[in-house]
Design a protein around this motif. Sequence first.
Motif, PDB file in Angstrom:
ATOM      1  N   UNK A  38     -49.943 -36.405  15.451  1.00  0.00           N
ATOM      2  CA  UNK A  38     -50.210 -35.615  14.247  1.00  0.00           C
ATOM      3  C   UNK A  38     -49.402 -36.144  13.066  1.00  0.00           C
ATOM      4  N   UNK A  39     -48.146 -36.488  13.296  1.00  0.00           N
ATOM      5  CA  UNK A  39     -47.319 -37.034  12.229  1.00  0.00           C
ATOM      6  C   UNK A  39     -47.872 -38.336  11.681  1.00  0.00           C
ATOM      7  N   UNK A  40     -48.443 -39.144  12.569  1.00  0.00           N
ATOM      8  CA  UNK A  40     -49.021 -40.425  12.146  1.00  0.00           C
ATOM      9  C   UNK A  40     -50.223 -40.222  11.232  1.00  0.00           C
ATOM     10  N   UNK A  41     -50.871 -39.061  11.346  1.00  0.00           N
ATOM     11  CA  UNK A  41     -51.992 -38.751  10.452  1.00  0.00           C
ATOM     12  C   UNK A  41     -51.516 -38.523   9.017  1.00  0.00           C
ATOM     13  N   UNK A  93     -34.949 -34.883  -0.557  1.00  0.00           N
ATOM     14  CA  UNK A  93     -36.278 -35.474  -0.517  1.00  0.00           C
ATOM     15  C   UNK A  93     -37.395 -34.473  -0.294  1.00  0.00           C
ATOM     16  N   UNK A  94     -38.529 -35.022   0.101  1.00  0.00           N
ATOM     17  CA  UNK A  94     -39.769 -34.253   0.270  1.00  0.00           C
ATOM     18  C   UNK A  94     -40.059 -34.099   1.759  1.00  0.00           C
ATOM     19  N   UNK A  95     -40.003 -32.866   2.226  1.00  0.00           N
ATOM     20  CA  UNK A  95     -40.031 -32.626   3.669  1.00  0.00           C
ATOM     21  C   UNK A  95     -41.079 -31.589   4.046  1.00  0.00           C
ATOM     22  N   UNK A  96     -41.687 -31.791   5.215  1.00  0.00           N
ATOM     23  CA  UNK A  96     -42.606 -30.812   5.803  1.00  0.00           C
ATOM     24  C   UNK A  96     -41.902 -30.148   6.976  1.00  0.00           C
ATOM     25  N   UNK A  97     -41.959 -28.828   7.025  1.00  0.00           N
ATOM     26  CA  UNK A  97     -41.492 -28.084   8.188  1.00  0.00           C
ATOM     27  C   UNK A  97     -42.659 -27.334   8.803  1.00  0.00           C
ATOM     28  N   UNK A  98     -42.882 -27.544  10.088  1.00  0.00           N
ATOM     29  CA  UNK A  98     -44.017 -26.914  10.779  1.00  0.00           C
ATOM     30  C   UNK A  98     -43.492 -26.101  11.948  1.00  0.00           C
ATOM     31  N   UNK A  99     -43.965 -24.859  12.064  1.00  0.00           N
ATOM     32  CA  UNK A  99     -43.563 -23.967  13.153  1.00  0.00           C
ATOM     33  C   UNK A  99     -44.803 -23.545  13.923  1.00  0.00           C
ATOM     34  N   UNK A 134     -52.676 -28.494  13.859  1.00  0.00           N
ATOM     35  CA  UNK A 134     -51.383 -29.052  13.452  1.00  0.00           C
ATOM     36  C   UNK A 134     -51.560 -29.979  12.253  1.00  0.00           C
ATOM     37  N   UNK A 135     -52.544 -30.874  12.356  1.00  0.00           N
ATOM     38  CA  UNK A 135     -52.782 -31.835  11.273  1.00  0.00           C
ATOM     39  C   UNK A 135     -53.200 -31.117   9.991  1.00  0.00           C
ATOM     40  N   UNK A 136     -54.077 -30.117  10.112  1.00  0.00           N
ATOM     41  CA  UNK A 136     -54.515 -29.365   8.934  1.00  0.00           C
ATOM     42  C   UNK A 136     -53.327 -28.732   8.220  1.00  0.00           C
ATOM     43  N   UNK A 137     -52.409 -28.124   8.990  1.00  0.00           N
ATOM     44  CA  UNK A 137     -51.235 -27.493   8.381  1.00  0.00           C
ATOM     45  C   UNK A 137     -50.359 -28.520   7.679  1.00  0.00           C
ATOM     46  N   UNK A 138     -50.108 -29.650   8.340  1.00  0.00           N
ATOM     47  CA  UNK A 138     -49.251 -30.678   7.745  1.00  0.00           C
ATOM     48  C   UNK A 138     -49.879 -31.258   6.484  1.00  0.00           C
ATOM     49  N   UNK A 139     -51.188 -31.465   6.506  1.00  0.00           N
ATOM     50  CA  UNK A 139     -51.859 -32.012   5.326  1.00  0.00           C
ATOM     51  C   UNK A 139     -51.830 -31.015   4.167  1.00  0.00           C
ATOM     52  N   UNK A 140     -51.927 -29.729   4.476  1.00  0.00           N
ATOM     53  CA  UNK A 140     -51.848 -28.696   3.438  1.00  0.00           C
ATOM     54  C   UNK A 140     -50.501 -28.749   2.732  1.00  0.00           C
ATOM     55  N   UNK A 141     -49.419 -28.873   3.518  1.00  0.00           N
ATOM     56  CA  UNK A 141     -48.085 -28.960   2.924  1.00  0.00           C
ATOM     57  C   UNK A 141     -47.901 -30.272   2.176  1.00  0.00           C
ATOM     58  N   UNK A 142     -48.399 -31.365   2.741  1.00  0.00           N
ATOM     59  CA  UNK A 142     -48.251 -32.679   2.108  1.00  0.00           C
ATOM     60  C   UNK A 142     -48.903 -32.706   0.732  1.00  0.00           C
ATOM     61  N   UNK A 143     -49.991 -31.954   0.584  1.00  0.00           N
ATOM     62  CA  UNK A 143     -50.715 -31.935  -0.693  1.00  0.00           C
ATOM     63  C   UNK A 143     -49.916 -31.262  -1.806  1.00  0.00           C
ATOM     64  N   UNK A 144     -48.851 -30.537  -1.446  1.00  0.00           N
ATOM     65  CA  UNK A 144     -48.037 -29.837  -2.444  1.00  0.00           C
ATOM     66  C   UNK A 144     -46.883 -30.701  -2.965  1.00  0.00           C
ATOM     67  N   UNK A 145     -46.777 -31.939  -2.467  1.00  0.00           N
ATOM     68  CA  UNK A 145     -45.655 -32.802  -2.845  1.00  0.00           C
ATOM     69  C   UNK A 145     -46.172 -34.198  -3.187  1.00  0.00           C
TER      70      UNK A 145
END
Length: 457
Positions: free
Chosen positions: A247-250, A147-153, A192-203
Motif C-alpha cells: 500500500x505504501x508503494x502505491x 515534514x509531510x507525513x501520513x498517519x493511518x490507523x 488502505x490505499x484509498x485512505x492514504x491517497x486521500x491524506x496525500x492529496x492534502x499535502x
Amino acid sequence: MQYKGISIEIKTAPKYDPTFIPMAKFNAAFLAQAKKPLSIAVERNAGLRAVHDTFITGTNEDADRYYVERMVKYLLWAKGGFKVTICGDDAIGAHIKAAFSPTGKYAFDNGMMARVYETPFEVEVKPLTDKPAQNEQAKAVGGKTGGYRIGFDAGGSDRKVSAVIDGEAVFSEEVVWHPKITPDPDYHFNGIVEAMKTAAAKMPRVDSIGVSSAGIYIDNRTMVASLFLKVSPEDFEKKVKDIYIRAGAEIGKDIPISVVNDGDVTALAGAMEFNDNNVLGIAMGTSEAGGYIDENGHIKGWLNELAFCPVDASPTAMVDEWAGDIGCGVKYFSQDGVIKLALAAGIELDTTRPPGENLKIVQDLFKSENPQSREVVQGIFQSLGAYLGHTLPYYWDLYGFKHVLLLGRVMSGEGGNIILDVARKVIAEDYASYQFNIHTPDEKARRVGQSVAAASL
C-alpha cells in the motif's frame, strides 16, 4: 466468594456481571498463601527473554495449576515468546508442558506463538538453580514531526487517516469499514490505499507513512491480525503479510513506512500528550489493543496483546470465539464487552449486525427520554468501569506504568466518562496502594489520536 479454594473479596462488582472474579484479586489472595519459589521464563526472537519470579503453594494443586497456567498465558501475550521455561517444580512444569502442547488446552496459544516467531513452540522444565537470565532490549519509536507525513490507523470498524505537516494535523478523516468480516484481501488493500491517497492529496508531497494497526507486526509484515480474520491462509500469505508495504508503494516507491501495533501507538500518543514516559496505552474498539512506552520513551518489542490476556477467573466467563478461551480482555474492553453487558441488561440487539453499529445503539440510549433506558445504559458502562478498575492493577503488576491512556470508540461520549469515574473509584477502594494516573484525551483525540501519533513513526 471462593474459587479454587481461594477466598476473594470484591467491594465494587460489575452491575451486569456479578460472577466476575478479577485476576488481580485472585492472584493477590493466592500469593498470600504461596511460599514455594517458582520462575517462569519466556523467550522470543533474537534470544530476548522475560523472566517472572513468583510463588506457588505446593499444597493446593488445583490452584497452583490454574495460577501458573494463566500467568504463562499472560506472559506469552503481554511479552511474547516461542519458548517457556518453568523452574522450581517438576510437576507444575509437566502440567504446563501438556497444557501448552499442540493438542493441549492452550493449543491455540502454542500455534499462534509458533506462527508469530516462525519457530516451533516448546516448554522446558528446569530446577530453580538453572533459571535462565533475563535479556531485554528497547528501541526508540515515534516523535518525528518534521515534514509531510501520513498517519493511518486501521481499526476493526473504522479506519482513520491524518495528514500531518511539521507535527500539526491539517486533515483527519474517519471511514466506516468492515475488515473483520470480509474474506477478500483486496477489500482491505483498496481501503488502505484509498485512505492514504486521500491524506496525500492534502499535502504537496509525502515524506513518510506511519501505520497503527491491530495485530502483531515484525519488520512491517503482518504476522497475526484479527483485521484479516476471514481471509484464507493462502490469501494471507500472498496478499496480507506485506499489505502495508504494498500500500505504501502505491503512494510512492521510495517513501519510508513504519507499521506498529496500535496499542504501542496509543501509548506513544499518551507520551506525546503528557510530555512524559512510562505509559500503558489501551484502545477499546473492535478489540482491546495494548501498548507500552517505557520510562525512557522506548518500546520493548513485547507483543502487548492484552486482548488475549486473562482478566476474569470466573469459570462462567464469556468465550472468545477466535482463541477458544474464556475470561480474556477482548470480551471486556471492546465493543464485544459492551454488547455482552447490554444483552445481560435486557437490551435486544441483533448480534449479526457489525459490532460498531450495536455500540452506537447502546451509546444512543444516553439520549433517551426514558429514565429507565438511561439507567440501564449507565449500568452497562458502570460495569465496564468496574472491569477496568479491577484490571489496571493486574496490568501494573507486569508493567509498572506511571500513566494509562484510554482511547477507542468505547471510551467515546458519556459512557467513557462513567468508565473513567468508576475505574478510579474501584482503584481507590480496592487497590489504594497502587499509584498511577488514568487519562483520556479530548473527544476528537479519543477517535483519531492514533492516526495523528502514527504519523510520527
